[in-house]
Write an enzyme that holds these catalytic residues in place. Sequence first.
Site, PDB file in Angstrom:
ATOM      1  N   LEU A 121      48.861  56.371  36.480  1.00  0.00           N
ATOM      2  CA  LEU A 121      50.085  57.279  36.223  1.00  0.00           C
ATOM      3  C   LEU A 121      51.448  56.374  35.658  1.00  0.00           C
ATOM      4  O   LEU A 121      52.100  56.710  34.943  1.00  0.00           O
ATOM      5  CB  LEU A 121      50.557  58.045  37.423  1.00  0.00           C
ATOM      6  CG  LEU A 121      51.696  59.260  37.407  1.00  0.00           C
ATOM      7  CD1 LEU A 121      53.048  58.376  37.426  1.00  0.00           C
ATOM      8  CD2 LEU A 121      51.712  59.868  36.042  1.00  0.00           C
ATOM      9  N   ASN A 141      40.908  46.669  37.261  1.00  0.00           N
ATOM     10  CA  ASN A 141      41.921  46.905  38.427  1.00  0.00           C
ATOM     11  C   ASN A 141      41.010  46.996  39.537  1.00  0.00           C
ATOM     12  O   ASN A 141      41.118  48.148  40.414  1.00  0.00           O
ATOM     13  CB  ASN A 141      42.713  48.225  38.130  1.00  0.00           C
ATOM     14  CG  ASN A 141      43.735  47.881  39.138  1.00  0.00           C
ATOM     15  OD1 ASN A 141      44.056  46.968  39.787  1.00  0.00           O
ATOM     16  ND2 ASN A 141      44.881  49.085  38.920  1.00  0.00           N
ATOM     17  N   ASP A 159      49.974  47.499  35.038  1.00  0.00           N
ATOM     18  CA  ASP A 159      50.002  48.633  34.505  1.00  0.00           C
ATOM     19  C   ASP A 159      51.006  48.629  33.264  1.00  0.00           C
ATOM     20  O   ASP A 159      50.790  49.435  32.292  1.00  0.00           O
ATOM     21  CB  ASP A 159      50.589  49.665  35.545  1.00  0.00           C
ATOM     22  CG  ASP A 159      49.748  49.599  36.826  1.00  0.00           C
ATOM     23  OD1 ASP A 159      48.434  49.173  36.734  1.00  0.00           O
ATOM     24  OD2 ASP A 159      50.331  49.952  37.741  1.00  0.00           O
ATOM     25  N   SER A 205      53.179  47.209  39.574  1.00  0.00           N
ATOM     26  CA  SER A 205      53.081  47.792  37.979  1.00  0.00           C
ATOM     27  C   SER A 205      53.337  46.643  37.023  1.00  0.00           C
ATOM     28  O   SER A 205      53.218  47.110  35.828  1.00  0.00           O
ATOM     29  CB  SER A 205      54.188  48.809  37.665  1.00  0.00           C
ATOM     30  OG  SER A 205      53.722  50.091  38.358  1.00  0.00           O
ATOM     31  N   TYR A 255      47.120  52.545  52.969  1.00  0.00           N
ATOM     32  CA  TYR A 255      46.798  53.844  51.956  1.00  0.00           C
ATOM     33  C   TYR A 255      46.343  54.949  52.877  1.00  0.00           C
ATOM     34  O   TYR A 255      45.797  54.660  54.098  1.00  0.00           O
ATOM     35  CB  TYR A 255      45.731  53.603  51.081  1.00  0.00           C
ATOM     36  CG  TYR A 255      46.190  52.611  49.807  1.00  0.00           C
ATOM     37  CD1 TYR A 255      46.678  53.169  48.832  1.00  0.00           C
ATOM     38  CD2 TYR A 255      45.829  51.351  49.907  1.00  0.00           C
ATOM     39  CE1 TYR A 255      47.002  52.347  47.630  1.00  0.00           C
ATOM     40  CE2 TYR A 255      46.002  50.644  48.837  1.00  0.00           C
ATOM     41  CZ  TYR A 255      46.919  51.029  47.706  1.00  0.00           C
ATOM     42  OH  TYR A 255      46.951  50.264  46.717  1.00  0.00           O
ATOM     43  N   LYS A 258      44.438  39.226  31.463  1.00  0.00           N
ATOM     44  CA  LYS A 258      45.648  38.998  31.777  1.00  0.00           C
ATOM     45  C   LYS A 258      45.758  38.068  32.930  1.00  0.00           C
ATOM     46  O   LYS A 258      44.998  37.939  33.583  1.00  0.00           O
ATOM     47  CB  LYS A 258      46.205  40.266  32.231  1.00  0.00           C
ATOM     48  CG  LYS A 258      46.382  41.486  31.292  1.00  0.00           C
ATOM     49  CD  LYS A 258      46.835  42.729  31.921  1.00  0.00           C
ATOM     50  CE  LYS A 258      45.651  43.561  32.604  1.00  0.00           C
ATOM     51  NZ  LYS A 258      46.031  44.780  33.104  1.00  0.00           N
TER      52      LYS A 258
END
Length: 320
Positions: free
Chosen positions: A31, A167, A262, A259, A101, A227
């Site tokens: 997202l 990820n 992302d 992020s 989480y 990355k």
Amino acid sequence: MKRIALIGECMIELNGAPFSDMHQIYGGDSLNTAVYLARSAGKSAEINYVSALGCDAISDGMIARWQQEGVSTDLVLRDSSRQPGLYLIQLDDQGERTFLYWRNQSAARYMLQHPDFTKMADNLTKMDMVYLSGISLAILPKEDRQQLIGLLQLLARTGVEILFDTNYRPALWASAEQARECYQQVFSFTALALVTNDDEASLWDDSNEEETLERLKAAGVRQAVVKMGAKGNYHEDFTTQTRTFVATTPVKQVVDTTSAGDSFNAGFMAGLINGKSPVKCSEQGHLLAGTVIQHKGAIIPAQAMAQIQFNKQEPALCEH
């Protein structure tokens, strides 16, 4: 206009110290990428988010805010028996993160079991690109995960380009072997893999970036980005055997690395959509990520990106 679908889960984000001041927003790797891509690609792409939410007020609020960002929510399923997941981010003095989480019963985890999933999945055949991450796969029950991989393979055969950010999050997988097996399946039909060197070393014991690139090539990936955080990234087109390295511009004050990967993906993809070279795509990714990590939270205010201008087309096409 390119049509892009991003598959995954968005959760409620709490950012702060336990039993102290907390900032509430929302976030989730795919997202986050969808929002930053919608901001970066402009009118050159239609950005669709693919997920499931509840029918509660928080879910309604998420839908409204994604639409305000220019992300289409037509492919977001609503589940009256479940709600969004929740996570807590804690930051140290260097801006590094630890997470807690609560997501085992989230609506997104069970989206493939939703009665309208098949109807929704038919819309993916109309996309130019479909993006997902290792987290998008890891949160699903095992049989649902295999169903999604099968759907992605079918889409790839029909010409839809699959973009995959590995990820890797060990806590979400039953074992490293299970994650490797799933990733290998996805690599076999991946047009662009976006991976992080630390994750690849953790999961595959890769000793360097070159070893990672060679493994991805052998697995069937057509293009790959590795990355390396503040160092920069490698890009390789395995069809033309062209490899490039792009360094980052140092960021003086890192506030929050949430992020970073992302947003890099979004900047890179925005360049890809607009026909830019791999070097320009990488530079855009670094520019956006470097801006994001100077602010708190997964999704920074849109005005913080106001000075970034990079969605014009180039004459040379970026291979993909």
